[in-house]
Design a protein around this motif. Structure first.
Motif, short mmCIF file in Angstrom:
data_model
loop_
_atom_site.label_atom_id
_atom_site.label_comp_id
_atom_site.label_asym_id
_atom_site.label_seq_id
_atom_site.Cartn_x
_atom_site.Cartn_y
_atom_site.Cartn_z
N LEU A 147 0.81 -1.18 -0.01
CA LEU A 147 0.05 0.03 0.04
C LEU A 147 0.82 1.36 0.11
N VAL A 148 2.05 1.40 0.99
CA VAL A 148 2.86 2.36 0.91
C VAL A 148 3.36 2.72 -0.56
N GLU A 149 3.89 1.50 -1.14
CA GLU A 149 4.39 1.53 -2.69
C GLU A 149 3.40 2.22 -3.32
N ALA A 150 2.12 1.94 -3.48
CA ALA A 150 1.05 2.48 -4.28
C ALA A 150 0.96 3.68 -3.96
N TYR A 174 14.04 4.95 2.52
CA TYR A 174 13.53 3.88 3.46
C TYR A 174 12.95 4.12 4.62
N TRP A 175 13.54 5.24 5.41
CA TRP A 175 12.83 5.58 6.82
C TRP A 175 11.57 6.24 6.41
N TYR A 176 11.21 7.03 5.24
CA TYR A 176 9.94 7.51 5.05
C TYR A 176 8.88 6.54 4.94
N ARG A 177 9.35 5.37 4.04
CA ARG A 177 8.40 4.14 3.88
C ARG A 177 8.09 3.58 5.06
N VAL A 178 9.17 3.33 6.10
CA VAL A 178 8.71 2.92 7.42
C VAL A 178 7.85 3.64 8.14
N LEU A 179 7.95 4.90 7.99
CA LEU A 179 6.89 6.23 8.61
C LEU A 179 5.63 5.91 7.96
N TYR A 180 5.51 5.92 6.80
CA TYR A 180 4.04 5.90 6.15
C TYR A 180 3.38 4.72 6.66
N SER A 181 4.40 3.54 6.48
CA SER A 181 3.87 2.18 6.94
C SER A 181 3.34 1.94 8.36
N ALA A 182 3.86 2.95 9.30
CA ALA A 182 3.60 2.76 10.77
C ALA A 182 2.17 3.56 10.51
#
Length: 902
Positions: A147-150, A174-182
């Motif tokens: 979902l973050v990728e989309a 990388y860390w922004y993806r982790v943040l959005y995932s959280a």
């Protein structure tokens, strides 16, 4: 009938005592909440909303819109269709097993874990349940990363520009993806904390949105004109890579170019793809087949809803994937498929259709995985399988929502998203799911092979062939996808199995192992033909008669060493007449005796009977104990003397109060706890207590056994024997076994090779082969007369040494002159004439002189007298000979047991 949710009671490490405030006295969440307030019945979902909708959404998830191009681009249409067929074949075989198990009885919360644990027992069910929980955790993390990728595909900042333009405002990295995932996980957490019902209410709306998005994709393939695109990616060393791709519309040339494989570099992981890695990603679309089963606790009628809804949902998704693969293979070139996961947005009439579909499908799949994982964890906690670490997960809200399990699940999923990329964890997700599917097939296979009458599922479209094929295909595909992950997951499964086996949980669920063992043992017992018995394969099969285990536990432990892999039965006669009793008192005693066997650590069966006399009861047991070729060939009795017995249960650490404290207040062993076990067996007999047996009856039991062609052993002074309990570290190196093969009460008998003498040698040899006696020294005493000039005894000694060599018996031979003993014996014309007291005293003195250091002694038991009047005399002789001798076994063998040939 016991509640299906009866919690496991554990022993060993991580003992758990969960109060009623946590789990309630009844572990079924549908009965009562943890707070003690009756909750509303949570079973409100039907087949469509409870099974079909979550299953379809889970199987569509992120693969439908974000990885179909990836699969076809790398694998080509033909291999992509092969992957779909293989994947759906595997899950179809598993679905048949799921349908069979789910239609064989009532299903509670926990879904697949509940099915496996109630079919295979707590050990296998608990380990697979935890593995399936981990699979759900990783799947949830994968859906969130997808979902973050989309989201970044639409709203992520352009890598070529340092300035945000339009809607592309989200920073990437990388860390922004982790943040959005959280953030997304936090949203899922809030929904799951409210409960599964709010998800089920919105799931149908989400499915409608996804269906509209899917229709727009198929419509766009006809309506949208050919286009050219430029795709940009970050390459190594911060360089920017540009790719020219095209959408051709339906074209035979495009279809032809996309037929074969074209495995290349994956731009998200920078690794070259292969059939296995692409299949791993594609198979994540098939991991949702248990989404409906995992909602079993919320379904009105899970036995109907799970098979029906799952089959319809899987059939629907299979058709959709095949059509979608065909469509994109004929309309998009390979570069577009490989270099842009979100290409469906580029070629849509209105791109937000696909964007909304991706977001809805991914978000709903993530929430479904989180809900399913929390339900599995909650079921594991309710069953007390893993002790204190999972205890809080049993707490529920007033409405029955396991909110602590949801928090556990959210925290672990948060750790998974640190992987950063969907493709990086796809292999692990797939391996875990395949292992769980193999376990479901194994559960169904075991139930089918056990041939239990109560396994009669209403779903009949399965057989043991489909179950076995499902297991093999799952395991094979695991190693094709990733041998390292597969090996690691199997090792983890085995460690969990060992952990649960060590904790030794007991339950009222039933054990499939017992059904399988019964099925196989019955067949082998029929094959065990007594007519094919041969003396060289003889082994002791013992019936030990026990009056009160408080005074005979040491003898019970000793005989456990003496049996040498043979049948061992503890027999007990309850005095009484069934005609005068309202019910059979014996049936209620079996659990206590079995618990005694468990505590003592002996490998024995228990057989009890009700009879007016002990002699009649012993006759019954000698006749009916055992089955087929496994019937006792030896009767062992405690010695009949006037010694006041000691209470062994007050001395053994396994039966003391500290053991109760160590096991926990709630320790429960098939209905018998230690205080109940202690209270069940009566106190030992004191000096004034009347004896149960008269001497005539005791000797009559010996005579009966010999008439029935059973060898007889009498054990005396075994309360003095130490080191036989299961915790003892004795290896036998300090022990001595003495054998006196001559009939000491008849000095005229010099035959050391009669049946009874050889039986003594065999039994001593058997004892010498057992664990605690393996290194014991064995001595054989030959009584000889040396007063006369006849040296025949020397020839007999050599003959005896040769016999021992042929019998492969390692023992030292001791020559004992007994002229001084024999001179006290007065030969008479009457064979039944009793030996004199002086002779018996001399024999006892000889035994004390030569065997005082022995740990146990084997003596020849003479034939009992035929007249009842001689019974007391006979017992007096035996008592005089063995007086203060120490642990002694008097043996009368009636069957040949030795064999010198190969």
């Amino acid at each position: 009938m016991s509640n299906e949710r009866t919690p496991l009671i554990t022993s060993g490490v991580c003992g758990l005592n969960v109060t009623a405030a946590v789990c309630g006295t009844d572990a079924d969440p549908t009965q009562e909440s943890s707070s003690g307030t009756p909750n509303q019945n949570p079973r409100k979902l039907n087949t469509f909303f409870g099974v079909m909708v979550p299953t379809v959404l889970s199987m569509f998830s992120i693969v439908l819109f974000l990885r179909t191009g990836f699969v076809v681009g790398h694998a080509g249409l033909l291999q992509a269709l092969l992957m779909v067929v293989v994947a759906y074949t595997i899950i179809s075989l598993t679905i048949l097993s799921i349908c069979a198990i789910s239609t064989n009885g009532a299903i509670q919360g926990g879904g697949a874990y509940y099915m496996i644990s109630r079919s295979l027992g707590p050990e296998f069910g608990g380990s697979i349940g935890l593995m399936f929980f981990l699979a759900k955790i990783f799947a949830c993390g994968g859906y969130v990363l997808g979902l973050v990728e989309a989201i970044l595909d639409v709203f992520g900042a352009d890598p070529d520009s340092s300035v945000s333009t339009g809607v592309r405002v989200l920073s990437q990295g990388y860390w922004y993806r982790v943040l959005y995932s959280a953030v997304i996980l936090l949203l899922c957490l809030l929904v799951c904390l409210v409960g599964a019902h709010i998800y089920s209410r919105t799931a149908f709306v989400i499915l409608l949105v996804v269906t509209v998005s899917l229709l727009s994709v198929f419509i766009s393939s006809v309506a949208v004109k050919p286009q050219e695109f430029t795709i940009t990616h970050h390459g190594p060393s911060n360089q920017t890579l540009h790719y020219n791709a095209s959408y051709t519309g339906f074209s035979a040339t495009t279809l032809k170019n996309n037929l074969g494989p074209g495995y290349s570099l994956d731009y998200s992981t920078n690794s070259v793809m292969s059939f296995a890695t692409v299949f791993a990603v594609m198979f994540t679309s098939c991991t949702g087949i248990m989404a409906g089963a995992n909602m079993s606790g919320e379904l009105k009628n899970p036995s109907v809803a799970i098979p029906k809804g799952t089959i319809i949902a899987v059939s629907y998704t299979f058709i959709v994937y095949v059509l979608l693969f065909l469509m994109i293979s004929a309309t998009c070139d390979r570069t577009l498929l490989i270099q842009d996961y979100g290409f469906l947005q580029r070629i849509n009439l209105w791109p937000p259709f696909v964007t909304i579909g991706i977001y809805c499908a991914s978000l709903s799949a993530a929430m479904c995985a989180m809900i399913g994982a929390s339900r599995i964890l909650h079921a594991l906690a309710l069953d007390h399988l893993f002790g204190l670490p999972l205890a809080p997960a049993a707490i529920t809200s007033a409405s029955g929502n396991p909110w602590v399990a949801v928090l556990f699940t959210w925290g672990l999923t948060q750790c998974v998203v640190f992987a950063g990329e969907l493709n990086a964890i796809a292999g692990l997700v797939t391996v875990f799911y395949l292992l769980a599917y193999a376990a479901v097939d194994l559960a169904c296979l075991a139930l089918e092979w056990a041939s239990a009458p109560n396994f009669r599922p209403t779903f009949q479209l399965f057989s043991w062939h489909t179950c076995l094929l499902g297991i093999v295909s799952c395991l094979a595909m695991m190693f094709v996808i990733n041998p390292v992950y597969s090996s690691g997951s199997i090792v983890l499964l085995l460690l969990l199995l060992l952990f649960l086996h060590y904790r030794s949980p007991t339950s009222s669920w039933g054990y499939i192992s017992q059904a399988l063992i019964f099925h196989q043992v019955r067949k082998y017992l029929l094959m065990l033909d007594v007519r094919k018995d041969h003396v060289k394969f003889w082994r002791p099969q013992v019936l030990l008669m026990v009056a009160n285990p408080r005074s005979s536990s040491q003898l019970i432990l000793f005989v456990n060493q003496l049996k040498k892999g043979g049948l061992y039965v503890l027999g007990h006669v309850q005095l009484g007449d069934l005609d005068t009793l309202p019910s059979d008192p014996v049936q209620q005693q079996y659990n206590f005796w079995m618990s005694l066997v468990d505590k003592l650590g002996v490998k024995a069966f228990v057989d009890l009977t009700l009879s007016p006399t002990v002699r009649q009861g012993t006759q019954h047991l000698l006749r009916i104990t055992g089955l087929g070729g496994m019937k006792p060939n030896m009767l062992i009795l405690g010695f009949y003397d006037s010694c006041t017995p000691e209470d062994f249960l007050l001395q053994d650490s396994a039966f003391c109060d500290t053991a109760v404290e160590r096991g926990g207040e709630d320790e429960f062993n098939f209905g018998v706890d230690l205080p109940s076990l202690q209270a069940h067996f009566p106190p030992v007999r004191d000096a004034e207590s009347p004896r149960w047996l008269a001497p005539e009856e005791y000797v009559g039991i010996i005579s009966d056994a010999i008439k029935m062609n059973k060898s007889v052993c009498l054990g005396r002074y075994f309360f003095q024997l130490e080191g036989e309990d299961k915790d003892s570290k004795v290896d036998g190196s300090e022990r001595i076994i003495d054998v006196w093969p001559l009939n000491l009460l008849q000095p005229g008998s010099r035959d050391y090779e009669d049946v009874c003498s050889l039986f003594l040698l065999q039994m001593a040899c058997v004892l010498n082969m057992s664990n605690k006696w393996r290194h014991a020294k064995m001595r054989i005493f030959l009584n000889v007369g040396t007063a006369s000039s006849d040296q025949g005894w020397m020839v007999n000694e050599e003959t005896f040494r040769e016999l021992l060599r042929k019998l492969r018996i390692r023992a030292s031979i001791k020559i004992v002159p007994w002229d001084s003993v024999v001179q006290h014996h007065t030969p008479t014309a009457e064979p039944a004439q009793a030996p004199s007291k002086s002779f018996l005293s001399a024999v006892n003195h000889m035994l004390m002189e030569h065997s005082s250091q022995a740990t146990v002694r084997f003596l020849y038991l003479p034939q009992p007298p035929s007249h009842r009047s001689q019974s007391q005399v006979f017992l007096a002789q035996l008592e005089a000979v063995t007086n203060e001798l120490g642990p002694t076994l008097l043996i009368h063998g009636v069957t040949p047991v030795t064999y010198t040939d190969l």
